[in-house]
Design a protein around this motif. Sequence first.
Motif, PDB file in Angstrom:
ATOM      1  N   ALA A  22      39.546  25.245  47.314  1.00  0.00           N
ATOM      2  CA  ALA A  22      38.634  25.840  48.291  1.00  0.00           C
ATOM      3  C   ALA A  22      38.222  27.225  47.843  1.00  0.00           C
ATOM      4  N   PHE A  23      39.172  27.974  47.323  1.00  0.00           N
ATOM      5  CA  PHE A  23      38.901  29.336  46.855  1.00  0.00           C
ATOM      6  C   PHE A  23      37.844  29.302  45.762  1.00  0.00           C
ATOM      7  N   SER A  24      38.038  28.450  44.768  1.00  0.00           N
ATOM      8  CA  SER A  24      37.109  28.351  43.657  1.00  0.00           C
ATOM      9  C   SER A  24      35.735  27.864  44.117  1.00  0.00           C
ATOM     10  N   ALA A  25      35.728  26.858  45.009  1.00  0.00           N
ATOM     11  CA  ALA A  25      34.466  26.297  45.493  1.00  0.00           C
ATOM     12  C   ALA A  25      33.667  27.311  46.294  1.00  0.00           C
ATOM     13  N   LEU A  26      34.339  28.126  47.095  1.00  0.00           N
ATOM     14  CA  LEU A  26      33.647  29.130  47.903  1.00  0.00           C
ATOM     15  C   LEU A  26      32.988  30.185  47.027  1.00  0.00           C
ATOM     16  N   VAL A  27      33.730  30.660  46.019  1.00  0.00           N
ATOM     17  CA  VAL A  27      33.176  31.671  45.124  1.00  0.00           C
ATOM     18  C   VAL A  27      31.934  31.140  44.412  1.00  0.00           C
ATOM     19  N   ASP A  28      31.993  29.904  43.967  1.00  0.00           N
ATOM     20  CA  ASP A  28      30.831  29.303  43.309  1.00  0.00           C
ATOM     21  C   ASP A  28      29.676  29.139  44.290  1.00  0.00           C
ATOM     22  N   ALA A  29      29.995  28.794  45.540  1.00  0.00           N
ATOM     23  CA  ALA A  29      28.960  28.566  46.542  1.00  0.00           C
ATOM     24  C   ALA A  29      28.160  29.829  46.853  1.00  0.00           C
ATOM     25  N   ILE A  30      28.793  30.983  46.758  1.00  0.00           N
ATOM     26  CA  ILE A  30      28.085  32.236  47.050  1.00  0.00           C
ATOM     27  C   ILE A  30      27.517  32.870  45.785  1.00  0.00           C
ATOM     28  N   GLY A  31      27.522  32.106  44.681  1.00  0.00           N
ATOM     29  CA  GLY A  31      26.898  32.585  43.451  1.00  0.00           C
ATOM     30  C   GLY A  31      27.772  33.466  42.593  1.00  0.00           C
ATOM     31  N   GLY A  32      29.088  33.368  42.772  1.00  0.00           N
ATOM     32  CA  GLY A  32      29.995  34.233  42.011  1.00  0.00           C
ATOM     33  C   GLY A  32      30.157  35.577  42.687  1.00  0.00           C
ATOM     34  N   VAL A  33      31.093  36.362  42.193  1.00  0.00           N
ATOM     35  CA  VAL A  33      31.400  37.658  42.814  1.00  0.00           C
ATOM     36  C   VAL A  33      31.501  38.741  41.750  1.00  0.00           C
ATOM     37  N   ASP A  34      30.851  39.865  42.000  1.00  0.00           N
ATOM     38  CA  ASP A  34      30.996  41.041  41.138  1.00  0.00           C
ATOM     39  C   ASP A  34      32.284  41.749  41.536  1.00  0.00           C
ATOM     40  N   PHE A  35      33.191  41.901  40.574  1.00  0.00           N
ATOM     41  CA  PHE A  35      34.507  42.451  40.908  1.00  0.00           C
ATOM     42  C   PHE A  35      35.030  43.298  39.766  1.00  0.00           C
ATOM     43  N   TYR A  36      35.673  44.405  40.127  1.00  0.00           N
ATOM     44  CA  TYR A  36      36.258  45.302  39.122  1.00  0.00           C
ATOM     45  C   TYR A  36      37.676  44.833  38.822  1.00  0.00           C
ATOM     46  N   VAL A  37      37.868  44.245  37.646  1.00  0.00           N
ATOM     47  CA  VAL A  37      39.197  43.818  37.211  1.00  0.00           C
ATOM     48  C   VAL A  37      40.009  45.072  36.893  1.00  0.00           C
ATOM     49  N   PRO A  38      41.142  45.294  37.577  1.00  0.00           N
ATOM     50  CA  PRO A  38      41.842  46.574  37.483  1.00  0.00           C
ATOM     51  C   PRO A  38      42.549  46.853  36.152  1.00  0.00           C
ATOM     52  N   SER A  72      33.018  33.676  38.108  1.00  0.00           N
ATOM     53  CA  SER A  72      32.787  32.363  38.712  1.00  0.00           C
ATOM     54  C   SER A  72      34.030  31.998  39.520  1.00  0.00           C
ATOM     55  N   GLY A  73      33.993  30.847  40.192  1.00  0.00           N
ATOM     56  CA  GLY A  73      35.147  30.432  40.979  1.00  0.00           C
ATOM     57  C   GLY A  73      36.394  30.255  40.141  1.00  0.00           C
ATOM     58  N   ALA A  74      36.270  29.587  38.989  1.00  0.00           N
ATOM     59  CA  ALA A  74      37.425  29.348  38.120  1.00  0.00           C
ATOM     60  C   ALA A  74      37.966  30.653  37.561  1.00  0.00           C
ATOM     61  N   GLN A  75      37.062  31.573  37.183  1.00  0.00           N
ATOM     62  CA  GLN A  75      37.493  32.859  36.644  1.00  0.00           C
ATOM     63  C   GLN A  75      38.177  33.703  37.721  1.00  0.00           C
ATOM     64  N   ALA A  76      37.607  33.694  38.917  1.00  0.00           N
ATOM     65  CA  ALA A  76      38.178  34.470  40.016  1.00  0.00           C
ATOM     66  C   ALA A  76      39.581  33.996  40.344  1.00  0.00           C
ATOM     67  N   LEU A  77      39.779  32.681  40.293  1.00  0.00           N
ATOM     68  CA  LEU A  77      41.100  32.126  40.590  1.00  0.00           C
ATOM     69  C   LEU A  77      42.130  32.631  39.589  1.00  0.00           C
ATOM     70  N   LYS A  78      41.742  32.743  38.333  1.00  0.00           N
ATOM     71  CA  LYS A  78      42.654  33.260  37.315  1.00  0.00           C
ATOM     72  C   LYS A  78      42.991  34.725  37.568  1.00  0.00           C
ATOM     73  N   VAL A  79      41.990  35.506  37.953  1.00  0.00           N
ATOM     74  CA  VAL A  79      42.212  36.935  38.193  1.00  0.00           C
ATOM     75  C   VAL A  79      43.195  37.159  39.337  1.00  0.00           C
ATOM     76  N   VAL A  80      43.034  36.413  40.438  1.00  0.00           N
ATOM     77  CA  VAL A  80      43.907  36.639  41.593  1.00  0.00           C
ATOM     78  C   VAL A  80      45.284  36.013  41.410  1.00  0.00           C
ATOM     79  N   ARG A  81      45.431  35.081  40.432  1.00  0.00           N
ATOM     80  CA  ARG A  81      46.743  34.488  40.175  1.00  0.00           C
ATOM     81  C   ARG A  81      47.563  35.316  39.186  1.00  0.00           C
ATOM     82  N   PHE A  82      46.901  36.180  38.421  1.00  0.00           N
ATOM     83  CA  PHE A  82      47.575  36.934  37.365  1.00  0.00           C
ATOM     84  C   PHE A  82      48.671  37.836  37.930  1.00  0.00           C
ATOM     85  N   ARG A  83      49.846  37.819  37.259  1.00  0.00           N
ATOM     86  CA  ARG A  83      50.964  38.684  37.654  1.00  0.00           C
ATOM     87  C   ARG A  83      51.334  39.668  36.556  1.00  0.00           C
TER      88      ARG A  83
END
Length: 277
Positions: A166-182, A206-217
Amino acid sequence: MSKKHRRRRITAGQRCLIMLTAVLSVALALTCAYKALVHPPQQGSGPAAVSAAVSEVPPEEQDADQLALAAKAAHSARKADFYTVLISGVDDGNGGSDTNILVAVDAGAGQIYGVNIPRDTKIKVNGKNHKFNAAYNIGGMDQVAATLSQQLGIPVDYTVEVSLKAFSALVDAIGGVDFYVPIDMNYDDPIQNLSIHFSAGMQHLSGAQALKVVRFRHNNDGTGYGSEDIGRMKTQQDFLKAVAKQTLRPANLAKVSEFSKIFQMYVKTDLEVGELA
């Protein structure tokens, strides 16, 4: 033509009156339907609130009257129009809920608060020690909510279980997200078929990329946030704000039906449609 069959002419003023009456009738019908369907949730009526209160009652005293009192106590001394909702992100591949956010909705003040629960928080279930993310595997969302309620000493009114899809699908649905990777992210896990490689700075994800960013530890060499879960939670919170901002853009407001399909496919909740509204 006789007077009997002569049609009566409708004046412009009468037409306006008829149209106004029709519009008011439709508006009244919609208002009644809205009030009938859209309603606030009940405090403490979720299964977690009751189970948390019941757990405080000794087994030998758990008769019908005592259980009823315990359930009632779960929502006593509460601020009006204030609800708690546990949102858990469930990893379909590995099980468990690695992301858990307790959301407090102050409908009266029009404010929403949220706090992340670290996945490695120590819990005890059935006399055994576990990490918090294991509660889902033990007993699903009811167990996650009941465990959190007991840990914090507050009722959890409702739960929302969100698949990572759902997380990945939502991000793709809104056209991706501009985000500052810390930070620089470099992590590979062949077992999970997971590869995370991003440079610090502004990225369009993109949705797949965003999922990786928020999963990173942390990176494979041990560097990274320095606080693992705490650092990751800050990134997740910042990303959710970015998603909310992107979703509310005029171009995305017309995608309600698409968002609804994503919700129906990947989200499970004990909140009714009217309560969600």
